[in-house]
Structures are given as structure tokens and as C-alpha cells.
Design an enzyme around this catalytic site. Structure first.
Site, PDB file in Angstrom:
ATOM      1  N   SER A   8      -5.779 -12.330  -6.777  1.00 32.06           N
ATOM      2  CA  SER A   8      -7.146 -11.804  -6.879  1.00 32.06           C
ATOM      3  C   SER A   8      -8.082 -12.944  -7.246  1.00 32.06           C
ATOM      4  CB  SER A   8      -7.203 -10.729  -7.969  1.00 32.06           C
ATOM      5  OG  SER A   8      -8.539 -10.463  -8.329  1.00 32.06           O
ATOM      6  N   LYS A  33      -2.249 -11.144 -12.234  1.00 29.40           N
ATOM      7  CA  LYS A  33      -2.537 -11.865 -10.984  1.00 29.40           C
ATOM      8  C   LYS A  33      -2.371 -13.370 -11.170  1.00 29.40           C
ATOM      9  CE  LYS A  33      -3.391  -8.269  -8.441  1.00 29.40           C
ATOM     10  NZ  LYS A  33      -2.513  -7.924  -7.302  1.00 29.40           N
ATOM     11  N   TYR A  79      -5.111  -6.986 -15.929  1.00 31.80           N
ATOM     12  CA  TYR A  79      -5.024  -7.146 -14.471  1.00 31.80           C
ATOM     13  C   TYR A  79      -5.056  -8.629 -14.108  1.00 31.80           C
ATOM     14  CZ  TYR A  79      -6.574  -6.827  -9.563  1.00 31.80           C
ATOM     15  OH  TYR A  79      -6.695  -6.974  -8.194  1.00 31.80           O
ATOM     16  N   ALA A  80      -6.016  -9.350 -14.677  1.00 32.53           N
ATOM     17  CA  ALA A  80      -6.163 -10.773 -14.355  1.00 32.53           C
ATOM     18  C   ALA A  80      -4.934 -11.561 -14.798  1.00 32.53           C
ATOM     19  CB  ALA A  80      -7.425 -11.323 -15.010  1.00 32.53           C
ATOM     20  N   VAL A 122       7.686  -0.203  -6.189  1.00 32.83           N
ATOM     21  CA  VAL A 122       8.040  -1.632  -6.171  1.00 32.83           C
ATOM     22  C   VAL A 122       8.540  -2.118  -7.535  1.00 32.83           C
ATOM     23  CG1 VAL A 122       6.500  -2.272  -4.265  1.00 32.83           C
ATOM     24  CG2 VAL A 122       5.648  -2.385  -6.632  1.00 32.83           C
TER      25      VAL A 122
HETATM   26  N1  LIG Z   1      -9.882  -4.138  -3.591  1.00 34.26           N
HETATM   27  C1  LIG Z   1     -10.179  -5.264  -4.194  1.00 34.26           C
HETATM   28  O1  LIG Z   1     -11.359  -5.568  -4.502  1.00 34.26           O
HETATM   29  C2  LIG Z   1      -9.094  -6.248  -4.540  1.00 34.26           C
HETATM   30  C3  LIG Z   1      -9.476  -7.528  -4.947  1.00 34.26           C
HETATM   31  C4  LIG Z   1      -8.489  -8.449  -5.274  1.00 34.26           C
HETATM   32  C5  LIG Z   1      -7.159  -8.106  -5.171  1.00 34.26           C
HETATM   33  N2  LIG Z   1      -6.815  -6.860  -4.777  1.00 34.26           N
HETATM   34  C6  LIG Z   1      -5.386  -6.557  -4.703  1.00 34.26           C
HETATM   35  O2  LIG Z   1      -5.073  -6.104  -3.402  1.00 34.26           O
HETATM   36  C7  LIG Z   1      -3.954  -5.210  -3.474  1.00 34.26           C
HETATM   37  C8  LIG Z   1      -4.301  -3.929  -2.742  1.00 34.26           C
HETATM   38  O3  LIG Z   1      -5.381  -3.312  -3.411  1.00 34.26           O
HETATM   39  P1  LIG Z   1      -6.319  -2.225  -2.729  1.00 34.26           P
HETATM   40  O4  LIG Z   1      -7.688  -2.531  -3.178  1.00 34.26           O
HETATM   41  O5  LIG Z   1      -6.007  -2.097  -1.291  1.00 34.26           O
HETATM   42  O6  LIG Z   1      -5.854  -0.924  -3.545  1.00 34.26           O
HETATM   43  P2  LIG Z   1      -5.456   0.541  -3.091  1.00 34.26           P
HETATM   44  O7  LIG Z   1      -5.415   1.316  -4.349  1.00 34.26           O
HETATM   45  O8  LIG Z   1      -6.310   1.013  -1.986  1.00 34.26           O
HETATM   46  O9  LIG Z   1      -3.966   0.333  -2.539  1.00 34.26           O
HETATM   47  C9  LIG Z   1      -2.899   0.036  -3.388  1.00 34.26           C
HETATM   48  C10 LIG Z   1      -1.654   0.711  -2.844  1.00 34.26           C
HETATM   49  O10 LIG Z   1      -0.537   0.310  -3.665  1.00 34.26           O
HETATM   50  C11 LIG Z   1       0.265   1.450  -3.854  1.00 34.26           C
HETATM   51  N3  LIG Z   1       1.053   1.309  -5.082  1.00 34.26           N
HETATM   52  C12 LIG Z   1       0.581   1.291  -6.357  1.00 34.26           C
HETATM   53  N4  LIG Z   1       1.605   1.189  -7.212  1.00 34.26           N
HETATM   54  C13 LIG Z   1       2.739   1.125  -6.459  1.00 34.26           C
HETATM   55  C14 LIG Z   1       4.109   1.017  -6.780  1.00 34.26           C
HETATM   56  N5  LIG Z   1       4.518   0.964  -8.037  1.00 34.26           N
HETATM   57  N6  LIG Z   1       5.000   0.963  -5.773  1.00 34.26           N
HETATM   58  C15 LIG Z   1       4.588   1.039  -4.479  1.00 34.26           C
HETATM   59  N7  LIG Z   1       3.302   1.156  -4.121  1.00 34.26           N
HETATM   60  C16 LIG Z   1       2.399   1.206  -5.103  1.00 34.26           C
HETATM   61  C17 LIG Z   1      -0.733   2.601  -3.969  1.00 34.26           C
HETATM   62  O11 LIG Z   1      -0.107   3.860  -3.783  1.00 34.26           O
HETATM   63  C18 LIG Z   1      -1.736   2.234  -2.906  1.00 34.26           C
HETATM   64  O12 LIG Z   1      -1.402   2.804  -1.658  1.00 34.26           O
HETATM   65  C19 LIG Z   1      -3.659  -5.016  -4.969  1.00 34.26           C
HETATM   66  O13 LIG Z   1      -2.602  -5.870  -5.339  1.00 34.26           O
HETATM   67  C20 LIG Z   1      -4.950  -5.442  -5.620  1.00 34.26           C
HETATM   68  O14 LIG Z   1      -4.745  -5.889  -6.938  1.00 34.26           O
HETATM   69  C21 LIG Z   1      -7.751  -5.924  -4.455  1.00 34.26           C
END
Ligand SMILES: NC(=O)c1ccc[n+]([C@@H]2O[C@H](COP(=O)([O-])OP(=O)(O)OC[C@H]3O[C@@H](n4cnc5c(N)ncnc54)[C@H](O)[C@@H]3O)[C@@H](O)[C@H]2O)c1
Length: 269
Positions: free
Chosen positions: A151, A168, A164-165, A73
Site C-alpha cells: 500500500s 503492509k 494496517y500500515a 488465506v
Molecule cells: N482500495 C485501496 O485504496 C487500497 C490501497 C492500497 C492497498 N490496497 C490493498 O489491496 C488489496 C485489495 O483491497 P480492495 O480495496 O480491493 O479491498 P476489497 O475489500 O474490495 O477486497 C478484499 C477481498 O479480500 C477478501 N478477503 C479478506 N480477508 C480474507 C481472508 N482472510 N481470506 C481470503 N480472502 C479474504 C475479501 O473477502 C475481499 O473480497 C488489499 O490487500 C488492500 O490492503 C487497497
């Protein structure tokens, strides 16, 4: 009068075309499944080709319609090519869920410039590039819904995960700004701010270097998080995916520029 048919119609994505980034894992994968379950044709984007193929195969097995789109992305031209491909195939793009993201851990005083650039490229630029490519199509077609993954980290100081924060918080500002700029064209832009959800991203807290889960460490991480939340639990990927479904659907047609916070109540705004 609203009835079962009108309720179903408002949440139905039949005939809609969606792009979900980060669809190879965690929240993105479940969101792709849920949007496909609601009837959308879902283009599943991820940098991890193997994982995103698994998502697409699972959706297909469940009777849904999904396509694989492996890309980074942070690669602006690849994102624009993808959106061009989607429009060439379907003549439209109705929903973009910008979910791909990465984590980073460092105190502000120790934050390395290269690491900052890396996380900005994925978590902020990646979201921006998607918004630009899909937004242009949606403005031209006179409607669409963009959902950006922020987030709960934007709602409070976030020691040790400052970079990270920051990304976001920027996503949240991008969301509000774009919502104002494209609202008159019928395009809605909202953000979702999840609390803690166990996924591959958060597993770094309890996975050993050899990849196995340290169950004791996992309990030590998850239990205090659950205790701290008014709902006394951490999140599940479905908790977030159904928020995305709501924002993608006509049920949220009066919502734009908003931050939806599925977080068990750990932060309120
Ligand atoms: N899990 C949590 O507690 C949480 C909390 C708040 C926000 N988030 C946000 O939710 C979203 C998903 O997180 P998750 O917990 O499912 O993580 P995850 O690691 O399970 O999934 C993230 C996915 O993004 C893909 N990815 C990473 N870099 C990429 C790139 N450059 N191009 C294309 N794909 C890419 C990864 O390969 C992975 O499949 C993220 O934006 C994360 O910051 C997660």
C-alpha cells in the site's frame, strides 16, 4: 527487432496458471479478470464464497478460464492444500497475486491486541503462507512470479491506520527478503503499493450503517484525495490490475524485489 508479435508475447499469459487471492472484490477481482484476459487459467481465492463465484462466472462469460477456491488465506494448511490442488490439476503454478486484505482503523495508543492479531493474520501471515506454498513449487519448477499487495501507506506515516500500515510495511520487507532468497532459482517476487482506490474496503468511509452510499460523504472523501494527487484523480482497480499483469508477465523478467507504486503521484520513491 521488437514488433507487435514480440510485444504481445511478452504480456501474454497463455498456458500459465495463476492464483489470485482476494478475487471476490475490488482490486483482486479486476486482477483475476485481467490475468484471465491475458490468457492465464486463474484460481480465484476468497473467503467470501458467493462473491468469488461471481468473479469466476464473469470471467467464464467473457471467455476466460477461472476456478473458484473459497478459503481463508490466514489458514496455513488450507493455503498449502490449495497450492497442492493447483499443481495436481496443472502440474505447475506460474503466478501468485497475494491481494486479499483487510483494513483496520485505530490510533496507535488505542490499538487493541485482538485487532492487531486479526489484521496480522490476514495481511501478513496470509501473504507469507501464500509465498511459502507457491514459492516452494516455483523454486522446484525453476521459475514463477509472486506479486504481493502492499500500500502507499508504506511510503509515509499513516495516522489512524497504523496497524494496517505496519502489516503492509512487513509485506514489503517480506517481498524484498524473499526476492533475494529465491532469485537464483528464477523466481521473482515484487510488491505493488496502490494509492486510494474506491472499493468495498474503502467504502467504509462513505457507506451508511444500512449499506447505502452517502454520496455527499463520498464526494467529501474522494475530492480532496484527487486534488492532492499530481494526476488529480483517485485510482481505479484496473490501474492496479495492469501493474500486476506487468509483474506477472515476461515483460518484467528483470524485475524482482521492487515496489511498483500506482498512486497518481501522491507518494514518490
Ligand atoms: N482500495 C485501496 O485504496 C487500497 C490501497 C492500497 C492497498 N490496497 C490493498 O489491496 C488489496 C485489495 O483491497 P480492495 O480495496 O480491493 O479491498 P476489497 O475489500 O474490495 O477486497 C478484499 C477481498 O479480500 C477478501 N478477503 C479478506 N480477508 C480474507 C481472508 N482472510 N481470506 C481470503 N480472502 C479474504 C475479501 O473477502 C475481499 O473480497 C488489499 O490487500 C488492500 O490492503 C487497497
Amino acid at each position: 527487432m521488437e514488433d507487435a508479435a514480440s510485444v504481445h508475447r511478452h504480456l501474454d499469459l497463455g498456458g500459465r496458471v495463476a492464483v489470485v487471492t482476494g478475487a471476490g472484490s475490488g482490486i483482486g477481482r479486476t486482477t483475476a479478470e485481467v490475468l484471465a484476459g491475458a490468457g492465464a487459467t486463474v484460481w480465484c481465492v476468497d473467503i467470501d464464497e458467493g462473491r468469488v463465484e461471481e468473479t469466476v462466472a464473469a470471467i467464464g462469460d467473457a471467455g476466460g478460464h477461472a476456478l473458484t477456491a473459497p478459503l481463508d488465506v490466514a489458514d496455513r494448511s488450507a493455503v498449502h492444500v490449495l497450492v497442492g490442488d493447483v499443481v495436481a490439476a496443472h502440474g505447475r503454478l506460474d503466478v501468485l497475486a497475494n491481494i486479499a486484505g483487510m483494513a483496520s482503523e485505530a490510533k496507535i495508543l488505542d490499538l487493541d491486541e485482538g485487532e492487531l492479531d486479526r489484521i496480522m493474520a490476514v495481511n501478513l501471515k496470509g501473504v507469507l503462507f501464500g509465498c511459502q506454498a507457491a514459492g516452494a513449487v516455483m523454486v522446484a519448477q525453476g521459475g514463477g512470479s509472486i506479486i504481493n499487495m502492499a500500500s502507499a501507506a508504506v511510503l509515509a506515516p499513516s495516522p489512524n491506520v497504523g496497524a494496517y500500515a505496519m502489516t503492509k510495511a512487513a509485506v514489503w520487507q517480506l517481498t524484498k527478503t524473499m526476492a533475494v532468497e529465491v532469485g537464483k532459482k528464477g523466481v521473482r517476487v515484487n510488491a505493488v503499493a496502490p494509492g486510494f482506490v474506491p472499493t468495498n474496503m474503502t467504502a467504509r468511509y462513505y457507506v451508511r450503517p444500512d449499506g447505502t452510499v452517502d454520496e455527499e460523504m463520498k464526494a467529501m472523501v474522494l475530492e480532496p484525495m484527487a486534488k492532492y494527487a499530481p494526476l488529480r484523480r483517485v485510482g481505479e482497480t484496473t490501474d492496479i490490475a495492469y501493474c500486476v499483469l506487468y509483474l506477472a508477465s515476461d515483460a518484467s523478467s528483470f524485475m524482482t524485489g521492487q515496489l511498483l507504486s500506482p498512486n497518481g503521484g501522491v507518494a514518490m520513491h
